[in-house]
Design a protein around this motif. Structure first.
Motif, PDB file in Angstrom:
ATOM      1  N   VAL A   1     -12.871   4.627  16.244  1.00 46.30           N
ATOM      2  CA  VAL A   1     -13.321   3.419  15.717  1.00 46.30           C
ATOM      3  C   VAL A   1     -12.717   2.501  15.545  1.00 46.30           C
ATOM      4  O   VAL A   1     -12.803   1.028  15.809  1.00 46.30           O
ATOM      5  CB  VAL A   1     -14.077   3.648  14.132  1.00 46.30           C
ATOM      6  N   PHE A   2     -11.043   2.529  14.911  1.00 44.86           N
ATOM      7  CA  PHE A   2     -10.228   1.526  14.989  1.00 44.86           C
ATOM      8  C   PHE A   2      -9.297   1.431  15.928  1.00 44.86           C
ATOM      9  O   PHE A   2      -8.629   2.267  16.278  1.00 44.86           O
ATOM     10  CB  PHE A   2      -9.442   1.715  13.501  1.00 44.86           C
ATOM     11  N   PRO A   3      -9.016   0.429  16.620  1.00 47.65           N
ATOM     12  CA  PRO A   3      -8.264   0.415  17.900  1.00 47.65           C
ATOM     13  C   PRO A   3      -6.901   0.130  17.454  1.00 47.65           C
ATOM     14  O   PRO A   3      -6.556  -0.253  16.215  1.00 47.65           O
ATOM     15  CB  PRO A   3      -8.903  -0.809  18.733  1.00 47.65           C
ATOM     16  N   ASP A   4      -5.874   0.232  18.376  1.00 49.93           N
ATOM     17  CA  ASP A   4      -4.770   0.084  18.128  1.00 49.93           C
ATOM     18  C   ASP A   4      -4.847  -1.790  17.972  1.00 49.93           C
ATOM     19  O   ASP A   4      -5.590  -2.308  18.564  1.00 49.93           O
ATOM     20  CB  ASP A   4      -3.714   0.450  19.456  1.00 49.93           C
ATOM     21  N   SER A   5      -3.554  -2.171  17.134  1.00 47.04           N
ATOM     22  CA  SER A   5      -3.614  -3.679  17.142  1.00 47.04           C
ATOM     23  C   SER A   5      -3.621  -4.473  18.463  1.00 47.04           C
ATOM     24  O   SER A   5      -2.970  -3.879  19.198  1.00 47.04           O
ATOM     25  CB  SER A   5      -2.569  -4.040  16.040  1.00 47.04           C
ATOM     26  N   ALA A   6      -3.669  -5.615  18.435  1.00 46.68           N
ATOM     27  CA  ALA A   6      -3.634  -6.630  19.643  1.00 46.68           C
ATOM     28  C   ALA A   6      -2.006  -6.503  19.846  1.00 46.68           C
ATOM     29  O   ALA A   6      -1.678  -6.349  21.188  1.00 46.68           O
ATOM     30  CB  ALA A   6      -3.922  -7.821  19.377  1.00 46.68           C
ATOM     31  N   ALA A   7      -1.106  -6.488  18.797  1.00 45.49           N
ATOM     32  CA  ALA A   7       0.505  -6.717  19.178  1.00 45.49           C
ATOM     33  C   ALA A   7       0.753  -5.364  19.779  1.00 45.49           C
ATOM     34  O   ALA A   7       1.489  -5.135  20.733  1.00 45.49           O
ATOM     35  CB  ALA A   7       1.104  -6.854  17.879  1.00 45.49           C
ATOM     36  N   ALA A   8       0.022  -4.168  19.334  1.00 41.86           N
ATOM     37  CA  ALA A   8       0.668  -2.928  20.090  1.00 41.86           C
ATOM     38  C   ALA A   8       0.070  -2.760  21.225  1.00 41.86           C
ATOM     39  O   ALA A   8       0.973  -1.933  22.061  1.00 41.86           O
ATOM     40  CB  ALA A   8      -0.084  -1.866  18.809  1.00 41.86           C
ATOM     41  N   LYS A   9      -1.045  -3.143  21.769  1.00 45.21           N
ATOM     42  CA  LYS A   9      -1.411  -2.891  23.030  1.00 45.21           C
ATOM     43  C   LYS A   9      -1.673  -4.207  23.953  1.00 45.21           C
ATOM     44  O   LYS A   9      -2.114  -3.889  24.961  1.00 45.21           O
ATOM     45  CB  LYS A   9      -2.801  -2.060  22.976  1.00 45.21           C
ATOM     46  N   GLY A  10      -1.358  -5.185  23.374  1.00 47.76           N
ATOM     47  CA  GLY A  10      -1.271  -6.498  24.214  1.00 47.76           C
ATOM     48  C   GLY A  10      -2.582  -7.030  24.432  1.00 47.76           C
ATOM     49  O   GLY A  10      -2.922  -7.567  25.543  1.00 47.76           O
ATOM     50  N   GLU A  11      -3.721  -6.702  23.792  1.00 45.93           N
ATOM     51  CA  GLU A  11      -5.028  -7.201  24.155  1.00 45.93           C
ATOM     52  C   GLU A  11      -5.711  -7.439  22.636  1.00 45.93           C
ATOM     53  O   GLU A  11      -5.344  -7.248  21.776  1.00 45.93           O
ATOM     54  CB  GLU A  11      -5.761  -6.187  24.978  1.00 45.93           C
ATOM     55  N   SER A  12      -6.854  -7.888  22.967  1.00 44.27           N
ATOM     56  CA  SER A  12      -7.825  -8.171  21.725  1.00 44.27           C
ATOM     57  C   SER A  12      -8.220  -6.910  20.981  1.00 44.27           C
ATOM     58  O   SER A  12      -8.079  -5.589  21.608  1.00 44.27           O
ATOM     59  CB  SER A  12      -9.215  -9.099  21.950  1.00 44.27           C
ATOM     60  N   SER A  13      -8.550  -6.897  19.779  1.00 37.59           N
ATOM     61  CA  SER A  13      -8.751  -5.558  19.079  1.00 37.59           C
ATOM     62  C   SER A  13     -10.012  -4.945  18.993  1.00 37.59           C
ATOM     63  O   SER A  13     -10.267  -3.857  18.436  1.00 37.59           O
ATOM     64  CB  SER A  13      -8.727  -5.951  17.233  1.00 37.59           C
ATOM     65  N   GLY A  14     -10.842  -5.345  20.180  1.00 34.77           N
ATOM     66  CA  GLY A  14     -12.265  -4.697  20.382  1.00 34.77           C
ATOM     67  C   GLY A  14     -13.399  -5.181  19.737  1.00 34.77           C
ATOM     68  O   GLY A  14     -13.357  -6.030  18.612  1.00 34.77           O
TER      69      GLY A  14
END
Length: 662
Positions: free
Chosen positions: A631-644
């Motif tokens: 349900v909770f995605p990786d942070s934008a900083a961690a994966k280089g994209e928006s949080s979903g």
């Protein structure tokens, strides 16, 4: 162009001086009593300008007590005279109001005449309208209105002096209730709605936030932030051809008292009030029979006010304030709004800055720590080493320790921010020490321990608060092993190196207490926090083992499994912006409790429940956590994209499991 400002060390005055320094040129002369020079000198350092020139005088003296030679030298050279100095306090007595508001204005007008100033700018108040029933516009003044208190009366009389006795051109500004800066929350004193904040805090600490409370419609009030007031005054003062006019610095849409209370309750995390019987039902009744009218009428009766005062002062609310919770007039600001049109100066919506005001009060003006005898007895005179003291939990903990009479020893990497914290403490009459140190550098920690042992008479408490948090799934961490090393270096090795370095001194003293700010994650094992939770778990385990070795030496430990706190450390994870969190001040209260009561652990109910579930039903716990992982995605900083886009599910789960790091 030169300026003269009275009341420059006061709340509105110091913000006005800053505005003039930022936006205008020329010298800014500020009236200051001889006994207030130290306070002014501190403000001048903060203003960072050599254009501020002190003028020694006194509001209670004819001509403000300014030296005749100075007046002769500057006659005709001051374009704008801002008279800000006054009493802005509903609880002040009649004599004080008369001396400061009326006599002070008379003396200021005499000085303005002697100086032949270009314009006398008088800061009045909407209180000058008294209890006029109806719309009170900016052309109105003496309408036969009732003036129900010394404050209302003297604000009206001082404005009358300006209107009818000034020998120089004048402009009048009538602010509503002035609250803190909408951008920083900065406020100097408890006034207006701030009187109700201790009660809101009590509600937050004793009642669940979801509990609906029944309220009554108490009419309308009007608050404006100080930054809007000084920006508007500065702009209006410099407009051509506006002498002899009055400007209302108010919210043109009055705020219902209940809405204002609920805005601050929401900011505090306290329950909110519903009003099943509101003005849609009571508007047909005479005002005296409406809830606001009844409350005001009853609270003004002498014997009733005395009885109310005994009751309400227990939660910090003077009865005089209760008697004026709502305004009778509605203030028309048409002239002001037209004059401000195109300037870019606009009144912010209260909901947009209510939390900012609450946070400043909670961190700087809440005196509950100093009011607790047990806390003061435990901390008075004690030297408390606090790591991570430049911001967040550490900074607020330092302020609370100083408030209780303790001596914070401030440790963090940035010296400038530590000095800012020390300045806050010293301005409030406390004492603090500053020791900059990079707590990820073990040799620097050794040098720090030697310095502390040599320069301090004792080290009574150590608060291991400094920490690094990394939110990143293992899937994205295979090429980032340094994340684990950096987190362990600060959160574990740095913390134990500091304690071990100070243990010889604590053993020699025969006493010492260590407070470790751990995490609820150690109990609940949330996904994506393997580096962070492991480092905190290591610190917990180390402390549990050495506690048994050191208890005989008088050295004890408390571990706080802290829930999610609204600090700069979590700011990069934008997902947390809408999560239920506790404030740094709430977290600091837990740290203070750890220092005073010294339990082995301080846990939350949810943290304990998580630990129990992991013990008795580990497979179920992992299934629930796996659901949260998806349900909770990786942070934008961690994966280089928006949080979903699963925000509704995220917020629902976050509210159910309040305080857990996701």
């Amino acid at each position: 162009m030169s300026y003269l400002v009275t009341g420059a060390t006061g709340f509105i005055g110091r913000h006005l001086v800053q505005r003039l320094l930022d936006e205008r040129t020329g010298e800014v002369f500020v009236l200051v009593r001889a006994g207030s020079r130290d306070r002014l000198d501190a403000l001048v350092l903060g203003w960072g300008s050599d254009r501020v020139v002190p003028v020694v005088g006194d509001l209670t003296e004819p001509g403000l007590g300014v030296d005749d030679a100075w007046v002769t030298a500057h006659a005709g050279g001051i374009e704008h005279f801002f008279h800000v100095a006054a009493v802005y306090d509903m609880t002040a007595d009649d004599a004080t109001n008369q001396t400061m508001n009326v006599d002070g204005t008379r003396h200021a007008l005499d000085l303005a005449e002697a100086l032949r100033v270009g314009c006398f700018h008088h800061v009045s108040s909407v209180a000058a309208a008294g209890e006029y029933a109806g719309r009170f516009d900016e052309t109105m003044f003496d309408e036969g209105q009732t003036l129900p208190s010394p404050y209302h009366r003297t604000k009206h009389e001082s404005e009358k002096l300006v209107r009818y006795s000034s020998a120089v051109p004048w402009r009048v500004y009538r602010p509503a209730i002035v609250v803190g800066d909408s951008r920083t929350g900065a406020m100097d004193k408890v006034d207006g709605p701030y009187y109700f904040f201790p009660l809101m805090k009590l509600m937050r600490d004793r009642l669940p936030a979801w509990l609906p409370l029944i309220g009554v419609d108490l009419g309308d009030t009007n608050v404006v932030p100080v930054d809007y007031v000084v920006q508007a005054m500065d702009h209006l003062a410099h407009l051509p051809d506006r002498d002899g006019e009055t400007f209302h610095l108010v919210d043109p849409d009055p705020q219902p008292v209940v809405d204002l209370v609920n805005a601050f309750c929401a900011a505090a995390g306290a329950p909110r009030f519903a009003t099943p019987v509101d003005r849609s039902v009571t508007r047909f009744l005479p005002r005296v029979l409406q809830p606001a009218g009844l409350l005001n009428a009853i609270a003004k009766v002498g014997p009733v006010q005395g009885a109310l005062d005994l009751l309400t002062r227990q939660v910090g609310i003077p009865a005089e304030v209760l008697a004026h919770t709502a305004f009778v007039p509605v203030f028309d600001a048409t002239r002001t709004l037209r004059a401000l049109s195109g300037s870019g100066i606009a009144l912010p919506v209260l909901d947009s800055y209510a939390r900012t005001l609450w946070t400043w009060w909670e961190e700087h003006l809440d005196t509950s720590t100093a009011d607790d005898p047990a806390t003061c007895a435990a901390l008075a005179g004690k030297h408390v080493v606090i790591t991570g003291a430049s911001s967040g939990i550490g900074q607020v903990t330092a302020l609370k320790v100083a408030q209780a009479g303790g001596i914070p020893v401030l440790v963090a990497r940035g010296k400038d921010k530590l000095e800012d914290t020390r300045a806050l403490i010293e301005r409030a009459g406390g004492t603090a020490y500053v020791f900059p140190c990079d707590l990820s550098d073990l040799e620097a920690i050794d040098a720090l321990c030697e310095q502390l042992a040599a320069e301090l008479p004792s080290v009574d408490v150590v608060v291991n608060n400094a920490g690094r948090s990394i939110r990143r799934s293992l899937r994205l961490s295979h090429d980032r092993f340094h994340d684990f090393e950096r987190t362990m270096q600060l959160n574990y090795f740095g913390a134990i190196r500091l304690v071990m370095g100070l243990l010889p001194l604590m053993r020699e003293q025969g006493r010492g207490h260590v407070v470790n700010v751990s995490s609820i994650g150690v109990q609940t094992n949330p996904p994506r926090f393997s580096a962070y939770v492991a480092s905190k778990a290591a610190l917990d385990s180390w402390s549990n083992v050495v506690a048994s070795e050191l208890v005989g030496d008088g050295v004890t430990f408390t571990g706080i499994h802290m829930p999610l706190v609204r600090t700069p450390m979590i700011a990069p994870t934008k997902l947390y912006d809408k999560f239920p969190t506790i404030s740094p001040a709430q977290a600091a209260d837990l740290v203070v409790r750890a220092m005073v009561e010294r339990p082995h652990e301080i846990n939350t109910l949810l943290g304990n429940a998580g630990a129990v579930v992991h013990t008795v039903a580990p497979k179920l716990a992992f299934r629930v956590l796996n659901l949260a992982y998806h349900v909770f995605p990786d942070s934008a900083a961690a994966k280089g994209e928006s949080s979903g886009g699963r925000e509704s599910e995220q917020i629902m789960l976050a509210r159910v499991l309040k305080g857990v790091h996701w």
